[in-house]
Design a protein around this motif. Structure first.
Motif, mmCIF file in Angstrom:
data_model
loop_
_atom_site.group_PDB
_atom_site.id
_atom_site.type_symbol
_atom_site.label_atom_id
_atom_site.label_comp_id
_atom_site.label_asym_id
_atom_site.label_seq_id
_atom_site.Cartn_x
_atom_site.Cartn_y
_atom_site.Cartn_z
ATOM 1 N N ASP A 176 1.028 -1.256 -0.093
ATOM 2 C CA ASP A 176 -0.050 -0.024 -0.038
ATOM 3 C C ASP A 176 0.928 1.188 0.007
ATOM 4 O O ASP A 176 1.676 1.550 0.738
ATOM 5 N N GLU A 180 -0.223 8.555 3.499
ATOM 6 C CA GLU A 180 -0.559 8.660 4.788
ATOM 7 C C GLU A 180 0.152 7.329 5.422
ATOM 8 O O GLU A 180 0.997 7.317 6.789
ATOM 9 N N LYS A 181 -0.046 6.261 4.949
ATOM 10 C CA LYS A 181 0.401 4.981 5.541
ATOM 11 C C LYS A 181 1.832 4.934 5.357
ATOM 12 O O LYS A 181 2.622 4.198 6.197
ATOM 13 N N LYS A 184 3.641 6.604 7.866
ATOM 14 C CA LYS A 184 3.683 6.112 9.228
ATOM 15 C C LYS A 184 4.406 5.016 9.372
ATOM 16 O O LYS A 184 5.148 4.700 10.356
ATOM 17 N N PHE A 279 -2.083 1.906 11.766
ATOM 18 C CA PHE A 279 -3.086 2.286 10.866
ATOM 19 C C PHE A 279 -4.071 1.305 10.411
ATOM 20 O O PHE A 279 -3.655 0.043 10.996
ATOM 21 N N VAL A 281 -6.453 -1.394 8.473
ATOM 22 C CA VAL A 281 -6.446 -2.121 7.517
ATOM 23 C C VAL A 281 -7.535 -3.060 7.699
ATOM 24 O O VAL A 281 -7.891 -3.494 8.751
#
Length: 291
Positions: A176, A180-181, A184, A279, A281
């Protein structure tokens, strides 16, 4: 004959375990030969989520061998490529094979030498055994619940390091690439590096990463976004080598949650968990959960 029948009754999964090792080696041979030829690449969820004809062919070989050996309706199956093609990812109480035919497809495509066949077996939603064949290294990792973990028949034991500053941690970026991910993921890596630890590594295959924890080469592996087929076999191997599994928030390990920390001991695991920026998932069994 009577003795064999009694052994099967006393230990009903030994035959399945032995056959899983045999099938994993056979699958590994197919992967090695395919790597010598032209590799045709497709994508799944994104341009970096790769799949090859070898992934699909190897999964068919594995499932076909298991059905031929034990009967077509004896067990359930969760296979990475089967799920990608629309089959449900459901873990029930029925004896279930959990299969990743080529863990490390991107490595395979690029000739990076860490590619694994991962085969796990669960009964009543509990993992009974796991086999991970790192086929380019010719390393056969295997473990049965309560019977130890091995690599090429040499018993495995996790590292005895308890000082986080003397540890090597392993993790992956996942497929991914949403900003944003990714932010992080790299923030977590920065925080762990700055503890500081001896190093942060990644082999490109979750199954191999877990085996590296089991054999004591690294102290821990964590990732958010992995799937049950990536880690099911490795989970048995880590536990049987004396390691432990937790959720990234410190709670119990959940095979279908796509979140995991595997470590040599609780001290290392809990210290890493403090630095992980989590985050969301979607669970592997999310379709079932939504019903």
């Amino acid at each position: 004959m009577v003795k064999k029948m009694q052994q099967a009754k006393d230990d009903p999964w030994q035959e399945a375990y032995d056959f899983a090792v045999e099938v994993a080696r056979k699958a590994g041979e197919v992967i090695r030969k395919a790597g010598e030829c032209e590799i045709k690449v497709c994508t799944k969820s994104s341009t970096v989520d790769l799949v090859t004809k070898t992934d699909e062919r190897v999964e068919k070989i594995i499932i076909g061998c298991l059905k031929e050996k034990f009967g077509p309706d004896t067990y359930s199956f969760i296979g990475e490529e089967s799920v990608a093609q629309g089959k449900p990812c459901i873990l029930t109480d029925k004896p279930t094979w959990i299969i990743d035919p080529v863990d490390g497809t991107t490595n395979f495509v690029h000739g990076f030498p860490f590619v694994a066949v991962s085969i796990a077996f669960a009964v009543e939603k509990k993992l009974e055994f796991g086999v991970v064949y790192s086929c380019l290294e010719d390393k056969m990792y295997k473990a049965r619940k309560g019977k130890g973990a091995f690599c090429n028949d040499e018993r495995l034991q996790v590292s005895d390091v308890q000082d986080i500053h003397k540890s090597i941690i392993i993790s992956e970026h996942g497929t991914d690439r949403s900003p944003e991910k990714v932010t992080k993921i790299f923030s977590t890596m920065q925080r762990i590096l700055c503890i500081p630890v001896h190093g942060l590594r990644g082999s490109g295959t979750a199954a191999t990463n877990m085996c590296l924890v089991a054999c004591g080469a690294v102290e821990a592996f964590f990732e958010i976004g992995i799937h049950c087929w990536d880690i099911a076999a490795g989970a048995v191997i880590v536990r049987e080598a004396g390691g432990m599994l937790l959720d990234v928030d410190g709670g119990p390990f959940d095979l279908m949650s796509r979140r995991m920390v595997s470590a040599n001991n609780k001290i290392i695991a809990e210290r890493i968990i403090k630095e992980i920026e989590t985050f969301s998932v979607e669970r592997d069994d999310a379709v079932v959960c939504k019903k």
